[in-house]
Design a protein around this motif. Structure first.
Motif, PDB file in Angstrom:
ATOM      1  N   PRO A  18       0.803  -1.226   0.000  1.00 35.75           N
ATOM      2  CA  PRO A  18       0.000   0.000   0.000  1.00 35.75           C
ATOM      3  C   PRO A  18       0.832   1.271   0.000  1.00 35.75           C
ATOM      4  CG  PRO A  18      -0.833  -1.571   1.603  1.00 35.75           C
ATOM      5  CD  PRO A  18       0.493  -2.085   1.154  1.00 35.75           C
ATOM      6  N   ALA A  19       2.099   1.176   0.415  1.00 38.63           N
ATOM      7  CA  ALA A  19       2.915   2.380   0.456  1.00 38.63           C
ATOM      8  C   ALA A  19       3.248   2.896  -0.942  1.00 38.63           C
ATOM      9  CB  ALA A  19       4.205   2.110   1.234  1.00 38.63           C
ATOM     10  N   GLN A  20       3.232   1.982  -1.929  1.00 38.26           N
ATOM     11  CA  GLN A  20       3.593   2.367  -3.292  1.00 38.26           C
ATOM     12  C   GLN A  20       2.348   2.876  -4.033  1.00 38.26           C
ATOM     13  OE1 GLN A  20       6.704   2.413  -4.328  1.00 38.26           O
ATOM     14  NE2 GLN A  20       7.431   1.582  -2.392  1.00 38.26           N
ATOM     15  N   THR A  21       2.033   4.157  -3.831  1.00 36.12           N
ATOM     16  CA  THR A  21       0.787   4.696  -4.368  1.00 36.12           C
ATOM     17  C   THR A  21       0.978   5.637  -5.546  1.00 36.12           C
ATOM     18  OG1 THR A  21       0.872   6.524  -2.806  1.00 36.12           O
ATOM     19  CG2 THR A  21      -0.314   4.561  -2.107  1.00 36.12           C
ATOM     20  N   ALA A  22       2.218   6.060  -5.807  1.00 37.20           N
ATOM     21  CA  ALA A  22       2.442   7.094  -6.819  1.00 37.20           C
ATOM     22  C   ALA A  22       1.919   6.674  -8.185  1.00 37.20           C
ATOM     23  CB  ALA A  22       3.920   7.438  -6.900  1.00 37.20           C
ATOM     24  N   ALA A  23       2.140   5.417  -8.557  1.00 36.59           N
ATOM     25  CA  ALA A  23       1.730   4.960  -9.886  1.00 36.59           C
ATOM     26  C   ALA A  23       0.231   5.098 -10.080  1.00 36.59           C
ATOM     27  CB  ALA A  23       2.139   3.503 -10.083  1.00 36.59           C
ATOM     28  N   TYR A  24      -0.539   4.903  -9.019  1.00 33.58           N
ATOM     29  CA  TYR A  24      -1.989   4.959  -9.140  1.00 33.58           C
ATOM     30  C   TYR A  24      -2.500   6.400  -9.144  1.00 33.58           C
ATOM     31  CZ  TYR A  24      -1.178   0.123  -8.052  1.00 33.58           C
ATOM     32  OH  TYR A  24      -0.703  -1.151  -8.079  1.00 33.58           O
ATOM     33  N   SER A  25      -1.871   7.244  -8.327  1.00 32.02           N
ATOM     34  CA  SER A  25      -2.306   8.639  -8.299  1.00 32.02           C
ATOM     35  C   SER A  25      -2.077   9.297  -9.653  1.00 32.02           C
ATOM     36  CB  SER A  25      -1.572   9.413  -7.199  1.00 32.02           C
ATOM     37  OG  SER A  25      -0.187   9.496  -7.476  1.00 32.02           O
ATOM     38  N   LYS A  26      -1.039   8.875 -10.371  1.00 26.63           N
ATOM     39  CA  LYS A  26      -0.765   9.448 -11.684  1.00 26.63           C
ATOM     40  C   LYS A  26      -1.818   9.034 -12.708  1.00 26.63           C
ATOM     41  CE  LYS A  26       4.233   9.680 -10.963  1.00 26.63           C
ATOM     42  NZ  LYS A  26       5.565   9.121 -11.343  1.00 26.63           N
ATOM     43  N   ALA A  27      -2.582   7.977 -12.402  1.00 25.89           N
ATOM     44  CA  ALA A  27      -3.619   7.520 -13.325  1.00 25.89           C
ATOM     45  C   ALA A  27      -4.925   8.269 -13.123  1.00 25.89           C
ATOM     46  CB  ALA A  27      -3.846   6.017 -13.150  1.00 25.89           C
ATOM     47  N   ILE A  28      -4.966   9.166 -12.137  1.00 22.89           N
ATOM     48  CA  ILE A  28      -6.162   9.971 -11.871  1.00 22.89           C
ATOM     49  C   ILE A  28      -5.824  11.425 -12.142  1.00 22.89           C
ATOM     50  CG2 ILE A  28      -7.865  10.650 -10.135  1.00 22.89           C
ATOM     51  CD1 ILE A  28      -7.192   8.094  -8.602  1.00 22.89           C
ATOM     52  N   THR A  29      -6.499  12.041 -13.098  1.00 24.31           N
ATOM     53  CA  THR A  29      -6.274  13.451 -13.394  1.00 24.31           C
ATOM     54  C   THR A  29      -7.435  14.271 -12.859  1.00 24.31           C
ATOM     55  OG1 THR A  29      -7.391  13.325 -15.547  1.00 24.31           O
ATOM     56  CG2 THR A  29      -5.039  12.824 -15.506  1.00 24.31           C
ATOM     57  N   ASP A  30      -7.281  15.594 -12.892  1.00 26.39           N
ATOM     58  CA  ASP A  30      -8.306  16.473 -12.336  1.00 26.39           C
ATOM     59  C   ASP A  30      -9.681  16.240 -12.959  1.00 26.39           C
ATOM     60  OD1 ASP A  30      -6.398  17.612 -10.746  1.00 26.39           O
ATOM     61  OD2 ASP A  30      -5.988  19.288 -12.086  1.00 26.39           O
ATOM     62  N   LYS A  31      -9.709  15.957 -14.259  1.00 25.89           N
ATOM     63  CA  LYS A  31     -10.996  15.780 -14.927  1.00 25.89           C
ATOM     64  C   LYS A  31     -11.655  14.455 -14.584  1.00 25.89           C
ATOM     65  CE  LYS A  31      -9.012  13.772 -19.147  1.00 25.89           C
ATOM     66  NZ  LYS A  31      -8.868  13.905 -20.608  1.00 25.89           N
ATOM     67  N   ASP A  32     -10.910  13.567 -13.900  1.00 27.46           N
ATOM     68  CA  ASP A  32     -11.423  12.238 -13.609  1.00 27.46           C
ATOM     69  C   ASP A  32     -12.115  12.124 -12.264  1.00 27.46           C
ATOM     70  OD1 ASP A  32     -10.477  11.198 -16.009  1.00 27.46           O
ATOM     71  OD2 ASP A  32      -8.489  10.855 -15.176  1.00 27.46           O
ATOM     72  N   VAL A  33     -12.198  13.221 -11.503  1.00 36.09           N
ATOM     73  CA  VAL A  33     -12.817  13.191 -10.179  1.00 36.09           C
ATOM     74  C   VAL A  33     -14.004  14.156 -10.157  1.00 36.09           C
ATOM     75  CG1 VAL A  33     -12.503  13.641  -7.711  1.00 36.09           C
ATOM     76  CG2 VAL A  33     -10.662  12.585  -9.035  1.00 36.09           C
ATOM     77  N   LYS A  34     -15.160  13.648  -9.759  1.00 30.22           N
ATOM     78  CA  LYS A  34     -16.370  14.464  -9.709  1.00 30.22           C
ATOM     79  C   LYS A  34     -17.029  14.321  -8.346  1.00 30.22           C
ATOM     80  CE  LYS A  34     -20.935  15.070 -11.814  1.00 30.22           C
ATOM     81  NZ  LYS A  34     -21.883  14.569 -12.852  1.00 30.22           N
ATOM     82  N   LYS A  35     -17.283  15.445  -7.691  1.00 30.74           N
ATOM     83  CA  LYS A  35     -17.972  15.427  -6.416  1.00 30.74           C
ATOM     84  C   LYS A  35     -19.462  15.206  -6.651  1.00 30.74           C
ATOM     85  CE  LYS A  35     -18.886  18.210  -2.282  1.00 30.74           C
ATOM     86  NZ  LYS A  35     -18.603  19.482  -1.589  1.00 30.74           N
TER      87      LYS A  35
END
Length: 290
Positions: free
Chosen positions: A156-173
């Motif tokens: 679980p500590a290795q999260t950078a690769a996954y965060s890079k797969a989420i861009t600003d346009k990919d998150v909706k409240k």
């Protein structure tokens, strides 16, 4: 893909994919800083979206700070006109990924443990091959066969690769909701599968994007996460006629909830003399499905 004999396989998928989602919501300081800098020149809606992205990326780190939690999993798996449902309740070590659960699937109860990326299961109603009480499946080997990396199942500590797969346009409240009596903020998230480790192979089965939903509490911790996915048979199965494509789809919906952060987790491997190793059979079944 077959539903027959996949009760254990379904739970394996749930255990593996559950950690994918947790890791996928992680982030690092660099990505958060970039989001902050960009928001200075963005419109109001863009700022809100970027703030949501930062919160979602940081969610796993916030959750992991609690070190452990109670966990509930509800899963529905459908293929070839058949459906398997399972419900699990237990506790998880958020730093190591170890867990203890009681899983009910198709009217049967199973005791389940995950220790050092190895899945152990015990059914009170039947013995494992060889008359043993427990079976075990090495999730690292199963994940490798499926083209996943160790990061996706137990680091679980290795999260950078996954965060890079989420861009600003990919998150909706979506809005605010109560989960188990706790106030949460609901977000819809789209992950670019090709940017994940092993993404080329995963894209063949999952498609280009993976839709997820997460519910974060006021401290930014995960309270609930949901994945609804359709897995396709690999392209090598193209020998089948086009009109048989629907039979090669497996639909899975998984909902995980977290509560009682900081709870004690006592996950230990069963005595070796009580365990039958079923990893080889799981890999063989995986090759047949592939």
């Amino acid at each position: 893909m077959r539903v027959k004999g996949t009760r254990t396989g379904a739970i394996v998928v749930s255990a593996v994919m559950g950690t994918v989602v947790l890791s996928g919501c992680g982030g690092d300081g660099e990505s958060e800083a970039k989001g902050s800098d960009a928001s200075q020149s963005a419109s109001g809606s863009d700022v809100a979206r970027e703030q949501g992205t930062t919160k979602v990326r940081a969610a796993y780190d916030k959750t992991a700070e609690a070190e452990s939690a109670r966990m509930a999993i509800r899963m529905k798996l459908s293929a070839e006109g058949k459906t398997i449902t399972s419900d699990g309740k237990g506790a998880i070590d958020l730093a190591e990924g170890d867990s203890v659960m009681k899983v009910t699937a198709q009217g049967e109860s199973i005791e389940q443990r995950v220790v050092d990326q190895v899945l152990y299961q015990k059914s009170p109603d039947q013995k494992a091959p060889g008359g043993k009480s427990w079976i075990k499946i090495d999730l690292k080997k199963v994940a490798a066969q499926q083209g996943l990396s160790n990061q996706q199942i137990g680091d679980p500590a290795q999260t950078a690769a996954y965060s890079k797969a989420i861009t600003d346009k990919d998150v909706k409240k979506v809005g605010t909701e109560k989960i188990d009596g706790v106030n949460t903020t609901h977000y819809k998230v789209t992950v670019d599968v090709s940017k994940l480790p092993g993404g080329d192979r995963m894209s063949q089965q999952l498609g280009p994007t993976l839709p997820m939903q997460v519910w974060l509490d006021d401290e930014g911790r995960l309270r609930q996460q949901q994945i609804d996915m359709t897995l396709e048979a690999p392209a090598s199965a193209s020998a089948k006629p086009d009109n048989s494509a629907s039979s090669d789809q497996l639909k899975m919906s998984t909902v995980m909830q977290f509560s009682d952060f900081g709870t004690e987790v006592d996950a230990e491997a069963p005595p070796a003399e009580q365990v039958t190793d079923m990893t080889g059979q799981a890999l063989k079944d995986g090759n047949k499905q592939g």
